[in-house]
Enzyme design. Sequence first.
Site, short mmCIF file in Angstrom:
data_model
loop_
_atom_site.label_atom_id
_atom_site.label_comp_id
_atom_site.label_asym_id
_atom_site.label_seq_id
_atom_site.Cartn_x
_atom_site.Cartn_y
_atom_site.Cartn_z
N ASP A 210 0.83 -1.21 0.00
CA ASP A 210 0.00 0.00 0.00
C ASP A 210 0.86 1.26 0.00
O ASP A 210 0.72 2.14 -0.84
CB ASP A 210 -0.87 0.00 1.27
CG ASP A 210 -2.35 0.15 0.96
OD1 ASP A 210 -2.67 0.54 -0.16
OD2 ASP A 210 -3.17 -0.10 1.86
N GLU B 182 -5.05 7.56 0.11
CA GLU B 182 -5.54 6.88 1.30
C GLU B 182 -4.55 6.90 2.46
O GLU B 182 -4.94 6.95 3.62
CB GLU B 182 -5.88 5.44 0.93
CG GLU B 182 -6.71 4.76 1.98
CD GLU B 182 -7.37 3.49 1.49
OE1 GLU B 182 -8.27 3.03 2.19
OE2 GLU B 182 -6.98 2.96 0.44
N ASP C 93 -6.06 5.43 -5.07
CA ASP C 93 -6.16 4.33 -4.12
C ASP C 93 -5.00 3.40 -4.46
O ASP C 93 -5.01 2.74 -5.51
CB ASP C 93 -7.49 3.60 -4.23
CG ASP C 93 -7.72 2.69 -3.03
OD1 ASP C 93 -6.72 2.28 -2.40
OD2 ASP C 93 -8.88 2.39 -2.70
N ILE D 215 -3.84 0.55 -3.24
CA ILE D 215 -4.32 -0.82 -3.46
C ILE D 215 -5.80 -0.81 -3.13
O ILE D 215 -6.19 -0.75 -1.97
CB ILE D 215 -3.64 -1.87 -2.57
CG1 ILE D 215 -2.16 -2.00 -2.90
CG2 ILE D 215 -4.31 -3.24 -2.77
CD1 ILE D 215 -1.47 -3.11 -2.15
N ASP D 216 -6.62 -0.83 -4.15
CA ASP D 216 -8.06 -0.90 -3.95
C ASP D 216 -8.42 -2.39 -3.93
O ASP D 216 -8.12 -3.11 -4.87
CB ASP D 216 -8.76 -0.18 -5.12
CG ASP D 216 -10.26 -0.16 -4.94
OD1 ASP D 216 -10.71 0.02 -3.80
OD2 ASP D 216 -10.98 -0.32 -5.93
N THR E 162 -7.94 -4.53 -0.72
CA THR E 162 -6.85 -5.17 0.03
C THR E 162 -7.19 -6.62 0.40
O THR E 162 -6.30 -7.46 0.43
CB THR E 162 -6.50 -4.38 1.31
OG1 THR E 162 -7.70 -4.07 2.00
CG2 THR E 162 -5.77 -3.10 1.00
N SER F 281 -12.69 -4.84 -5.58
CA SER F 281 -12.01 -3.66 -6.11
C SER F 281 -12.67 -3.05 -7.34
O SER F 281 -13.66 -3.54 -7.87
CB SER F 281 -10.53 -3.97 -6.43
OG SER F 281 -10.41 -4.54 -7.72
N ASP G 248 -12.18 5.57 -4.14
CA ASP G 248 -12.77 4.26 -4.42
C ASP G 248 -13.58 4.24 -5.71
O ASP G 248 -14.05 3.18 -6.13
CB ASP G 248 -13.67 3.82 -3.26
CG ASP G 248 -12.86 3.36 -2.06
OD1 ASP G 248 -11.77 2.80 -2.26
OD2 ASP G 248 -13.29 3.58 -0.91
#
Length: 349
Positions: A46, A71, A134, A136-137, A139, A257, A286
């Site tokens: 991330d 984020e 984002d 890592i959308d 996780t 995601s 998101d």
Amino acid sequence: MSYDKELAAAKKAASLAARLCQKVQKALLQSDVQAKSDKSPVTVADYGSQALVSFVLERELPSDSFSLVAEEDSGDLCKASGQETLQRITKLVNDTIVNDGSFSVPTLTMEDVLRAIDSGKSDGGSHGRHWVLDPIDGTKGFVRGDQYAIALALLDEGKVVLGVLACPNLPLASIGSNRLHSSHDEVGCLFFSKVGAGTYMQSLDGSSPIKVNVSTTDNSEEASFFESFEAAHSSHDLSSSIAKKLGVKAPPVRIDSQAKYGALSRGDGAIYLRFPRKGYREKIWDHAAGCIVVTEAGGVVADAAGNPLDFSKGKYLDLDTGILATNQKLMPLLLKAVRESLEDTPSSL
């Protein structure tokens, strides 16, 4: 305004971040089960993804004033307990930059990485330009070895003007509900769009882009729909009620995601439904990239009352009940089914 330079920088940034995440996910999946309950691999990926995107955008667009809404912030990494994690992130970011070979820069220090992460402290808004990320959308999908995305968009005066979705585990072939997957399917998609120019998809390792379009079906019985893999992220019961009212025959395709927005943009399914729990506030990172990827492919993205999503209000989307995405022909039918389902089960959210 053409945004060509910005789109090229965004594609490069998201692709490099995807490479970093793939490396971490591969190591995570090879480790023992105990390590999978440990959040640190996700944390490393991330933060590493955010640092890398920030670094690439600032390098590629040096004359722009840089604002990133993202984020993560470096608070935890600055504590004594975060030093080992910070070292891992710094090594990973440097390795990714060196392996890419297109940046001749000195090795980044831990301070450089912290600074890059904290470029993401902007609140966005309706004035000026703001990148929205984002890192890592999805996780949970990342930890399971399933779908996740690096989602990057650019806001200009409160409007999304370009978006890039890097989806390292999404097959290049369709993932519709009637499609069987093979372990030989080639995976790794990059979707990108800019305002007025359509949506394109290419493989993450750089094949020629192809223009993609949402499904053109106007028959709701033939439409398949996407929803979140995690029931905690969206009410599956409500989606099921809406599908029933529309006469949808196919089972839902559940994936993590914004890869859902990418799959929808190329016509893998016709509808995406998201109804989070009551009181949950959607964040712009998101949905910003996914939204333009779908709309530029000919789709419509709206809240449950049919209003377009407004990304100009800061970090949060203030919207009615949920998010729907489909094609122009199905949206009126979908809004009617949503309204009826919400009336039938007012306590469902």
